[in-house]
Scaffold this active site. Structure first.
Site, short mmCIF file in Angstrom:
data_model
loop_
_atom_site.label_atom_id
_atom_site.label_comp_id
_atom_site.label_asym_id
_atom_site.label_seq_id
_atom_site.Cartn_x
_atom_site.Cartn_y
_atom_site.Cartn_z
N LEU A 131 0.91 -1.40 -0.14
CA LEU A 131 0.04 0.01 0.10
C LEU A 131 0.74 1.30 0.23
O LEU A 131 1.89 1.36 0.91
CB LEU A 131 -0.73 0.10 1.27
CG LEU A 131 -2.03 -0.75 1.37
CD1 LEU A 131 -2.68 -0.83 2.58
CD2 LEU A 131 -3.26 -0.38 0.17
N ASP A 132 0.48 2.27 -0.97
CA ASP A 132 1.37 3.45 -0.84
C ASP A 132 1.05 4.23 0.49
O ASP A 132 0.13 3.98 1.28
CB ASP A 132 0.66 4.52 -2.05
CG ASP A 132 1.10 3.87 -3.44
OD1 ASP A 132 1.82 3.11 -3.45
OD2 ASP A 132 0.17 4.18 -4.37
#
Length: 305
Positions: free
Chosen positions: A42-43
């Protein structure tokens, strides 16, 4: 139980500002354990479901990364950035106004199988180098498109005055939601960036099952951490269970084929995957294969011991 003996899946609600690696690093320090990894990047902007794998369960992390994911994403029309989200540098501004019906009509185009060009600011490797390393050095290169599937996509809210909206999506492995939003802007005839992203589901794991760092810290202090861990086989509930006899367990432990008489519940479909147990203990993920002399046998597909 010593922390070095921990084994299982810890579902984290990743906070904004952390990379997935940051979450793993913080947990490694909190739990004093080295064998730990995550299943699905996940960013830093994103929040939500991040499965973390501990001990022998780390061998299952790739399976989690390959599963479908569900998201709720916020977007803003009128400009784009080099990262395709609000953390990047603005590239172009558009004054074009979009009505809700136009956004809804454009969203419908993104449903189903399609090809997607990954963004430059991503961990995808081209020629052995990660794209974000090239992007940070000011380079932009051609990226091959990848096959993805958008299983579900819907516009759940859109403020025409603010030109901001929300999407609900279910997508396949390797899909960049911010790229969908970037492309959505172009499909509408304007520009768009992602301003928020929450992963609400990873495979069958939901946001309601997830824990925060404070909960983990409390569990470490009161000795209840094992109660937060899910067993490794919880990742494979879509596959049928197979119970081995003592003879079957002995054979598969040394890598030999297991025959149907030694495996209760063995599927009769070649290539089928199954959860393999002995005396109630999960051993491995097995695969049914056709034997050279006819019939079917059970083989080791992935061992988690």
């Amino acid at each position: 139980m010593q922390n070095g003996d921990l084994n299982g899946i810890l579902l984290m609600d990743k906070p904004q500002g952390f990379t997935s690696h940051d979450v793993v690093a913080k947990l490694r320090g909190m739990l004093h354990i080295r064998k730990i990894g995550h299943g699905g990047t996940l960013d830093p902007l994103a929040t939500g479901v991040l499965p973390v794998f501990i001990g022998g369960a780390t061998r299952a992390a790739d399976f989690a990364a390959a599963q479908d994911k569900a998201y709720v994403a916020g977007f803003t029309l009128g400009y784009n950035t080099d990262t395709q989200d609000v953390t990047g540098t603005t590239l172009t501004i558009s004054e074009r106004y979009a009505a809700r019906y136009a956004v809804e009509r454009a969203v419908e185009r993104f449903l189903g199988p399609q090809q997607q060009v990954p963004p430059m600011y991503s961990a995808v490797k081209v020629g052995g180098r990660k794209l974000y390393d090239l992007a940070r050095s000011g380079k932009a290169i051609e990226r091959p498109a990848r096959n993805i599937i958008v299983h579900e996509i819907a516009l759940t809210d859109f403020d025409e005055d603010a030109q901001k909206g929300m999407l609900r999506l279910v997508v396949s492995k390797g899909t960049y939601v911010r790229t969908i939003i970037n492309d959505l802007g172009e499909a509408i005839g304007t520009l768009a960036v992602m301003h928020s992203l929450q992963r609400t589901r990873s495979g069958e794991y939901t946001i309601e099952q997830c824990h925060c760092f404070d909960e983990i810290e409390q569990a470490v202090q009161d000795g209840s951490l094992t109660q937060l861990l899910l067993p490794t086989d919880s990742l494979f509930l879509q596959h049928p269970p197979v119970q081995l006899t003592d003879e079957g367990a002995e054979r598969i432990t040394r890598g030999a084929v297991v025959f149907p008489r030694q495996a209760d519940g063995l599927p009769d479909a070649p290539e089928a995957l199954c959860r393999v147990y002995h005396d109630g203990r999960f051993l491995l993920l097995g695969q049914v294969r056709a034997l050279d002399k006819g019939g079917l046998g059970l083989f080791v597909y992935k061992n988690f011991r």
